[in-house]
Motif scaffolding. Structure first.
Motif, PDB file in Angstrom:
ATOM      1  N   PRO A   1      30.567 -18.947   6.940  1.00  0.00           N
ATOM      2  CA  PRO A   1      30.187 -17.549   7.112  1.00  0.00           C
ATOM      3  C   PRO A   1      29.862 -16.920   5.751  1.00  0.00           C
ATOM      4  N   GLN A   2      28.806 -16.109   5.727  1.00  0.00           N
ATOM      5  CA  GLN A   2      28.290 -15.601   4.454  1.00  0.00           C
ATOM      6  C   GLN A   2      29.292 -14.762   3.673  1.00  0.00           C
ATOM      7  N   GLU A   3      30.281 -14.162   4.398  1.00  0.00           N
ATOM      8  CA  GLU A   3      31.225 -13.300   3.678  1.00  0.00           C
ATOM      9  C   GLU A   3      32.166 -14.098   2.771  1.00  0.00           C
ATOM     10  N   TRP A   4      32.249 -15.411   2.954  1.00  0.00           N
ATOM     11  CA  TRP A   4      33.100 -16.239   2.079  1.00  0.00           C
ATOM     12  C   TRP A   4      32.299 -16.611   0.831  1.00  0.00           C
ATOM     13  N   GLN A   5      32.025 -15.561   0.047  1.00  0.00           N
ATOM     14  CA  GLN A   5      31.106 -15.726  -1.087  1.00  0.00           C
ATOM     15  C   GLN A   5      31.675 -16.652  -2.156  1.00  0.00           C
ATOM     16  N   SER A   6      33.004 -16.637  -2.324  1.00  0.00           N
ATOM     17  CA  SER A   6      33.591 -17.496  -3.355  1.00  0.00           C
ATOM     18  C   SER A   6      33.374 -18.966  -3.005  1.00  0.00           C
ATOM     19  N   VAL A   7      33.283 -19.268  -1.704  1.00  0.00           N
ATOM     20  CA  VAL A   7      33.045 -20.643  -1.258  1.00  0.00           C
ATOM     21  C   VAL A   7      31.585 -21.019  -1.499  1.00  0.00           C
ATOM     22  N   ILE A   8      30.690 -20.118  -1.090  1.00  0.00           N
ATOM     23  CA  ILE A   8      29.252 -20.396  -1.245  1.00  0.00           C
ATOM     24  C   ILE A   8      28.890 -20.530  -2.726  1.00  0.00           C
ATOM     25  N   GLU A   9      29.552 -19.710  -3.544  1.00  0.00           N
ATOM     26  CA  GLU A   9      29.325 -19.789  -4.990  1.00  0.00           C
ATOM     27  C   GLU A   9      29.680 -21.194  -5.524  1.00  0.00           C
ATOM     28  N   ARG A  10      30.746 -21.779  -5.007  1.00  0.00           N
ATOM     29  CA  ARG A  10      31.124 -23.145  -5.437  1.00  0.00           C
ATOM     30  C   ARG A  10      30.067 -24.157  -5.005  1.00  0.00           C
ATOM     31  N   LEU A  11      29.538 -23.995  -3.797  1.00  0.00           N
ATOM     32  CA  LEU A  11      28.500 -24.925  -3.343  1.00  0.00           C
ATOM     33  C   LEU A  11      27.316 -24.874  -4.302  1.00  0.00           C
ATOM     34  N   VAL A  12      26.964 -23.672  -4.731  1.00  0.00           N
ATOM     35  CA  VAL A  12      25.837 -23.516  -5.661  1.00  0.00           C
ATOM     36  C   VAL A  12      26.159 -24.196  -6.988  1.00  0.00           C
ATOM     37  N   LEU A  13      27.363 -23.930  -7.531  1.00  0.00           N
ATOM     38  CA  LEU A  13      27.745 -24.513  -8.828  1.00  0.00           C
ATOM     39  C   LEU A  13      27.700 -26.034  -8.794  1.00  0.00           C
ATOM     40  N   HIS A  14      28.084 -26.618  -7.658  1.00  0.00           N
ATOM     41  CA  HIS A  14      28.147 -28.073  -7.560  1.00  0.00           C
ATOM     42  C   HIS A  14      26.817 -28.699  -7.145  1.00  0.00           C
ATOM     43  N   GLY A  15      25.789 -27.884  -7.010  1.00  0.00           N
ATOM     44  CA  GLY A  15      24.493 -28.434  -6.635  1.00  0.00           C
ATOM     45  C   GLY A  15      24.456 -28.948  -5.210  1.00  0.00           C
ATOM     46  N   VAL A  16      25.352 -28.432  -4.354  1.00  0.00           N
ATOM     47  CA  VAL A  16      25.355 -28.873  -2.954  1.00  0.00           C
ATOM     48  C   VAL A  16      24.196 -28.172  -2.232  1.00  0.00           C
ATOM     49  N   ARG A  17      23.283 -28.959  -1.678  1.00  0.00           N
ATOM     50  CA  ARG A  17      22.119 -28.404  -0.973  1.00  0.00           C
ATOM     51  C   ARG A  17      22.594 -27.687   0.292  1.00  0.00           C
ATOM     52  N   HIS A  18      22.080 -26.489   0.528  1.00  0.00           N
ATOM     53  CA  HIS A  18      22.477 -25.728   1.711  1.00  0.00           C
ATOM     54  C   HIS A  18      21.359 -24.757   2.056  1.00  0.00           C
ATOM     55  N   ARG A  19      21.396 -24.270   3.295  1.00  0.00           N
ATOM     56  CA  ARG A  19      20.349 -23.336   3.729  1.00  0.00           C
ATOM     57  C   ARG A  19      20.991 -22.177   4.474  1.00  0.00           C
ATOM     58  N   ARG A  20      20.324 -21.029   4.417  1.00  0.00           N
ATOM     59  CA  ARG A  20      20.792 -19.843   5.138  1.00  0.00           C
ATOM     60  C   ARG A  20      20.157 -19.811   6.528  1.00  0.00           C
ATOM     61  N   PHE A  21      20.888 -19.220   7.471  1.00  0.00           N
ATOM     62  CA  PHE A  21      20.295 -18.997   8.799  1.00  0.00           C
ATOM     63  C   PHE A  21      19.294 -17.846   8.727  1.00  0.00           C
ATOM     64  N   ALA A  22      18.153 -18.027   9.388  1.00  0.00           N
ATOM     65  CA  ALA A  22      17.144 -16.959   9.457  1.00  0.00           C
ATOM     66  C   ALA A  22      17.325 -16.119  10.721  1.00  0.00           C
ATOM     67  N   ARG A  23      17.924 -16.742  11.740  1.00  0.00           N
ATOM     68  CA  ARG A  23      18.195 -16.008  12.982  1.00  0.00           C
ATOM     69  C   ARG A  23      19.561 -16.441  13.507  1.00  0.00           C
ATOM     70  N   ALA A  24      20.056 -15.707  14.487  1.00  0.00           N
ATOM     71  CA  ALA A  24      21.362 -16.061  15.039  1.00  0.00           C
ATOM     72  C   ALA A  24      21.274 -17.399  15.776  1.00  0.00           C
ATOM     73  N   TRP A  25      22.362 -18.153  15.722  1.00  0.00           N
ATOM     74  CA  TRP A  25      22.425 -19.445  16.416  1.00  0.00           C
ATOM     75  C   TRP A  25      23.854 -19.648  16.903  1.00  0.00           C
ATOM     76  N   SER A  26      24.011 -20.062  18.159  1.00  0.00           N
ATOM     77  CA  SER A  26      25.347 -20.255  18.716  1.00  0.00           C
ATOM     78  C   SER A  26      25.526 -21.707  19.114  1.00  0.00           C
ATOM     79  N   ASP A  27      26.743 -22.198  18.932  1.00  0.00           N
ATOM     80  CA  ASP A  27      27.039 -23.575  19.326  1.00  0.00           C
ATOM     81  C   ASP A  27      28.554 -23.759  19.358  1.00  0.00           C
TER      82      ASP A  27
END
Ligand code: ZN
Length: 601
Positions: A419-445
């Motif tokens: 979830p986007q609000e866990w910014q400290s987590v997403i920031e780590r993914l960026v620092l470590h070069g972990v490839r990731h993508r944002r959702f453009a629309r809602a998706w349920s599963d």
């Protein structure tokens, strides 16, 4: 030609690297060499020396990869032929990239003095210039410059020189060699984002000075061989470093052995372990990124000159080995990446089972320790026997525990959802070069989430954390909707193992362990006793099975029976008012990848 180049050209060549340098003008001697290895250069002297080499040679570039906590430039020296001074040019050259990291613990600084001499011997005297024929060399001379400048004669009680040396941790008290995963220190954040994930070094060599027992080794080495990392890079270290570079170092007269992690520091006869290295360490982290890593630890009691020479010789032998067979290292890294990416695309969950951590088995082999004879003397002060080491050589067989078996295993999911609000987590993914993508629309599963059932916070603070031991988790399947801006982390990528080790609750350096999710373990709403008690009555009337479960608990558990709050909590937890998100790790394990059209380009 500059006067410096003329001076360099007239140098008499020594018979072997680091011999006493006859004829080398003081202009090109390092501070350590000029002082007879009594001293190490200051930060400013180091910068000045490197700039002098850079201005004289076309093989060296001195770059800054960011700023330390106190605002000093973090230096990266690039040594390359054909002006391959950028990550793009290095990749285009087709040569492996070797990164030598010095002063991650600033008190243990022989790596810096050895690398200043090696850069001089590559770029100025030219006698080591062929080490750049088939390799790009990166050097971080002072990883922790603020600690490097916290110099004193009393920084390292166990260590034999130099006279003044730096401090172990950064000015905010962080040990960089525990920070590779949680990435809290500005120095580490700059290193990960600007050096590691831009250059993607094929091999990282980390230089230190030991503590521990006295023995005859002037230098020891280690590497991570746990089942968490890809086997091809481990095999490369065993074949190329252990099998070929080490004998070359021994041939130069060094006494070299494995890093001696004693099982009992007061008794070397109980043996030592060469275990796996969790990813918070310099040798654990690169393997998660499909790279090789080697630890070099000189022996603290040997004279500084011996330690600088040992570091110089180990690094040079390693570079000579990489130059002799550059394709072997490149292939080991490529094979590791192929294996990791393929697992990310593997449809069969059984084939996605991987180790999160490992433990030593009880198997040992006998190892001939090149030691000095220990004795034990009763100490009135310690109130216990204290070990004393003599000087006479003493070779003895001691057990070496080396074999590792997986401790915790997990089935790698299709990917992770953050979830986007866990910014400290997403920031780590960026620092470590972990490839990731944002959702453009809602998706349920339907996704899996870990409910943390049993956990303990450490009573002692380490690295500013009361680290969480996550002892038991339950996997919960839930229907969830992901919003535009939430993050999808696919695992068909070379950094997949970093993502797994950061995001699985029980991994040894998971963000959960480092307290990133502690807030979800806290109860945020409470019911007053006079509200919950009538509610409990109604719940018991409506649900006889619940009433039976409660009475059984009261009968069986006297602590529970005597605790009115716990008795009411039993019902609150099972009521609709209880927080359904409590104890749930917010990062979800995906059962399938989201559709392409749900994701931003
Ligand atoms: Zn160290």
């Amino acid at each position: 030609m500059t006067s410096a180049q003329i001076r360099a050209d007239s140098l008499a060549l020594a018979p072997r690297p680091m011999a006493p340098l006859p004829g080398l003008s003081t202009f090109w001697t390092t501070r350590a060499e000029r002082s007879g290895y009594r001293l190490t250069s200051t930060y400013d002297e180091t910068v000045e020396y490197l700039r002098r080499i850079e201005s004289t040679s076309s093989l060296i570039r001195v770059q800054s990869f960011g700023a330390s906590g106190q605002g000093r430039n973090l230096l990266l020296v690039v040594a390359a032929k054909d002006r391959a001074f950028t990550p793009e040019a290095a990749r285009a050259s087709g040569k492996p990239v070797v990164l030598v990291q010095c002063g991650v613990h600033s008190g243990e600084i022989e790596g810096k003095d050895a690398m200043l001499a090696l850069l001089r011997d590559i770029a100025i005297t030219g006698r080591q210039q062929d080490l750049l024929d088939h390799c790009i060399l990166l050097i971080v001379p002072m990883f922790s410059p603020d600690a490097h400048e916290r110099r004193s004669r009393t920084s390292r009680i166990n260590q034999n020189g130099p006279e003044e040396t730096g401090w172990r941790t950064t000015p905010i008290g962080l040990n960089l060699n525990r920070d590779y995963m949680k990435a809290e220190a500005p120095e580490m954040r700059a290193f990960l984002s600007q050096v590691f994930t831009r250059w993607w070094p094929d091999l990282l060599v980390d230089t230190h000075t030991t503590d521990g027992l006295d023995c005859r080794y002037d230098v020891t080495w280690g590497y991570n061989h746990g089942p968490q990392g890809p086997a091809s890079v481990t095999r490369w270290v065993e074949t190329a470093f252990e099998g070929r570079a080490l004998p070359a170092v021994e041939a130069l007269g060094h006494v070299i052995g494995p890093y001696l992690q004693l099982r009992d520091w007061s008794d070397p006869f109980r043996g030592f372990s060469s275990g796996d290295t969790p990813p918070r360490f310099s040798t654990g982290y690169p393997t998660l990124q499909c790279r090789a890593a080697i630890l070099v630890e000189t022996h603290m009691l040997k004279p500084y000159e011996t330690r600088v020479r040992a570091t110089y010789d180990v690094v040079s032998a390693m570079l000579a080995e990489v130059n002799a067979r550059p394709q072997e290292l490149l292939q080991a890294v490529a094979d590791a990446e192929v294996q990791v990416v393929a697992r990310g695309r593997e449809p069969d969950p059984a084939k996605r089972r991987i180790a999160l951590s490992s433990q030593l088995t009880s198997d040992s082999v006998m190892f001939m320790l090149k030691g000095v004879r220990p004795t034990w003397e009763w100490s009135e002060i310690a109130g216990a026997p204290v070990i004393r080491y003599g000087t006479a050589p003493f070779d003895t067989l001691i057990p070496r525990f080396f074999a590792l078996a997986p401790a915790l295993t997990v089935t790698q999911p299709a990917g992770y959802l953050v979830p986007q609000e866990w910014q400290s987590v997403i920031e780590r993914l960026v620092l470590h070069g972990v490839r990731h993508r944002r959702f453009a629309r809602a998706w349920s599963d339907t996704v899996e989430q870990a409910r943390i059932v049993d956990w303990k916070a450490a009573s002692e603070s380490r690295e500013g954390h009361h680290a969480l031991s996550v002892d038991r988790v339950e996997s919960v399947r839930r229907w969830r909707t992901w919003r535009p801006g939430d993050v999808w982390v696919p695992l068909d990528q070379r950094s997949a193992l970093v993502a797994v080790q950061l995001l699985e609750a029980q991994a040894p350096d998971a963000l959960a362990r480092w307290n990133f999710f502690d807030t979800v373990l806290e109860k945020k709403e409470y019911g007053e006793a006079y509200v919950v008690e009538p509610l409990a009555r109604k719940m018991m009337q409506a649900d006889p099975a619940l009433a039976k479960e409660f009475r059984a608990r009261v009968a069986a558990d006297s602590t529970f029976a005597k605790d009115p709050d716990a008795r009411l909590e039993f019902f609150y937890r099972r009521s609709p008012w209880a927080d359904p998100e409590q104890n749930l790790l917010p990062v979800a394990r995906a059962l399938r990848a989201p559709p392409e059209d749900a994701l931003a380009k």
